[in-house]
Design a protein around this motif. Structure first.
Motif, PDB file in Angstrom:
ATOM      1  N   GLY A  16     -31.739 -31.817  51.989  1.00 48.86           N
ATOM      2  CA  GLY A  16     -30.328 -31.574  52.263  1.00 48.86           C
ATOM      3  C   GLY A  16     -29.531 -32.771  51.757  1.00 48.86           C
ATOM      4  N   LEU A  77     -25.751 -23.388  50.697  1.00 50.43           N
ATOM      5  CA  LEU A  77     -25.045 -22.245  51.300  1.00 50.43           C
ATOM      6  C   LEU A  77     -23.657 -22.641  51.796  1.00 50.43           C
ATOM      7  CD1 LEU A  77     -28.022 -21.066  53.538  1.00 50.43           C
ATOM      8  CD2 LEU A  77     -27.257 -19.952  51.434  1.00 50.43           C
ATOM      9  N   ASP A 388     -30.101 -37.274  59.139  1.00 52.71           N
ATOM     10  CA  ASP A 388     -29.577 -35.931  58.883  1.00 52.71           C
ATOM     11  C   ASP A 388     -28.673 -35.589  60.061  1.00 52.71           C
ATOM     12  OD1 ASP A 388     -31.249 -35.093  60.970  1.00 52.71           O
ATOM     13  OD2 ASP A 388     -32.880 -34.611  59.610  1.00 52.71           O
TER      14      ASP A 388
END
Ligand SMILES: Cc1cc2nc3c(=O)[nH]c(=O)nc-3n(C[C@H](O)[C@H](O)[C@H](O)COP(=O)(O)OP(=O)(O)OC[C@H]3O[C@@H](n4cnc5c(N)ncnc54)[C@H](O)[C@@H]3O)c2cc1C
Length: 419
Positions: A16, A77, A388
């Motif tokens: 990510g 996305l 993250d």
């Protein structure tokens, strides 16, 4: 190549925004980096496949959660809104991100959309919201505004983390796709490696003096639980949202860059923005909201997204179970945001307004700074770091990508300085 025998300097788990940036910075500086990524390169939105891969799941009755298990993680996305980190919040933990954000703003296409890229629906919403006295403004975006704009949903002109993964590999990093990490290998109180499985093959091991977990708000908590940090995943946020749709003449629904404008009510704990969904997603939400007849209204739909800051709660389990009960405060926040969205849409002249069920796309706060990681993002195990969405220390309510990139930049610098 024998991954287990190679002398890696760092193993990064997940690609990510945070994992990709750390892998890129370290490999550019000559470090031997192994990237283990559970997913593969995939730009499709195929709902049955997403359910199968646990990219889409349920966190409660009828309430969905979406994340990306693919190269680039959830950023493949995402909707490309770039929100400044709440600097005061991070200062409380001794973390300054101002310089990192400045560096990112120089490198990435961050900024408000040029007027010609604000579509007719977003313009109408901004005009009406301002007319009603709301502080509705242009928002910063991660959009390459010099690329040819498409008339379909604009994933192609947004920056996403795949770019950083490709940079990392070009600089010498090794990327292993389909590699799901289960557990960290420990030697006493020190992390020395990880156990992972590629596409269902027998478990393998890889070793390095530094391990960075960037498997996302769900993934990192699950890996830590498997590694003995059982408190990981106790309480999380997911920033639930609803979409409020109406129909209007003169709107070319589906052709706009989403989240170009909006209002941020930090004290109230909600954010409202214009929104355009990919057609299939719009249709699914309409069916879920028992408005099947609205699936044909896509091109005349004008929409507002209401996203709230939900309180920390619920749990993420390493057996894959994710559960959360939203509180009365969460529900009141959503109701307040919905009332404003409806007021703006009515003022714009939209007809047949309806709202969708709750969904969410920012799982985080499951491995919180100050509790399970220190201000250097190191866990109780030496040399094991987490970077993250899981490390965000409190209830959140904002698009987190710019914050995660800034945290990753800061961690990469400190790893390179040997701190
Ligand atoms: C539909 C949608 C719209 C969004 N819109 C915005 C927006 O406009 N602005 C914004 O700022 N944010 C947005 N977000 C949120 C943003 O994309 C995420 O918050 C961000 O990508 C989280 O980054 P991360 O590094 O924490 O984790 P992720 O991006 O989720 O990355 C985690 C990575 O780890 C990998 N992984 C997971 N488990 C394992 C394992 N066991 N072993 C190996 N690899 C593993 C995953 O495959 C993935 O690549 C959106 C998200 C979605 C889904």
């Amino acid at each position: 190549m024998e991954v287990s025998k190679k002398n890696w300097d760092v193993i990064v788990i997940g690609t990510g925004p945070s994992g990709a940036l750390i892998a890129r910075e370290l490999s550019r500086s000559g470090k031997n980096v192994l990237i283990l990524e559970k997913g593969k390169l995939d730009y499709s939105i195929h709902i049955p496949k997403m359910l199968r891969k646990k990219e889409m799941m349920f966190v409660g009755k009828g309430r969905t959660l979406v994340r990306g298990i693919r190269t680039g993680g959830s950023s493949v996305l995402y909707y490309g809104a770039a929100f400044e980190p709440p600097h005061e919040l991070f200062s409380k933990y001794g973390i300054q991100l101002v310089n990192e954000v400045e560096e990112l703003k120089k490198e990435l296409p961050i900024g408000p959309l040029r007027n010609e890229f604000i579509g007719p629906a977003a313009r109408k919403l901004m005009e009406c919201a301002i007319d009603l006295g709301y502080n509705w403004v242009k928002l910063d975006k991660f959009v390459y505004q010099d690329l040819p704009m498409t008339t379909s949903f604009p994933f192609a002109v947004q920056w996403n983390a795949v770019e950083f993964v490709e940079d990392a590999v070009e600089s010498g990093a090794t990327l292993l796709n389909g590699a799901g990490v289960n557990q960290v290998i420990l030697n006493g109180n020190k992390a020395i490696g990880v156990k992972y499985r590629v596409d269902g093959q027998p478990e393998q091991e890889a070793y390095a003096p530094k391990i960075v977990l960037s498997a996302g708000g769900l993934g990192s908590a699950q890996i830590l639980q498997n590694s003995g940090i059982i408190q990981a995943g106790e309480g999380f946020f997911c920033d639930p949202l609803i979409l409020v749709h109406g129909v209007m003449k003169g709107i070319e629904g589906g052709t706009e860059i989403p989240m170009g404008t909006g209002m941020v009510e930090s004290k109230e704990g909600f954010v409202l923005t214009d929104i355009t969904l990919p057609k299939l997603v719009y249709q699914l939400f309409s069916i879920q909201a028992l408005r099947s007849h609205r699936v044909f209204d896509y091109h005349k739909t004008i929409s507002i997204m209401v996203k709230i800051k939900d309180e920390l709660g619920g749990s993420i389990k390493n057996n894959g179970k994710i559960h959360k009960n939203f509180t009365e405060i969460d529900k009141q926040r959503m109701q307040k945001g919905y009332a404003i969205a409806k007021e703006i849409l009515n003022h714009a002249g939209a007809k047949r307004v309806f709202r969708t069920a709750w969904t969410s796309a920012h799982p985080g706060g499951s491995v919180r700074i100050g509790e399970l990681v220190d201000s250097n993002l190191q866990t109780a195990y030496k040399n094991l770091y987490v970077c993250d969405c899981s490390v965000i220390p409190t209830a959140w309510g904002l698009p987190p990508t710019l914050t995660l990139l800034a945290l990753a930049k800061r961690l990469a610098k400190s790893l390179l300085n040997g701190e």
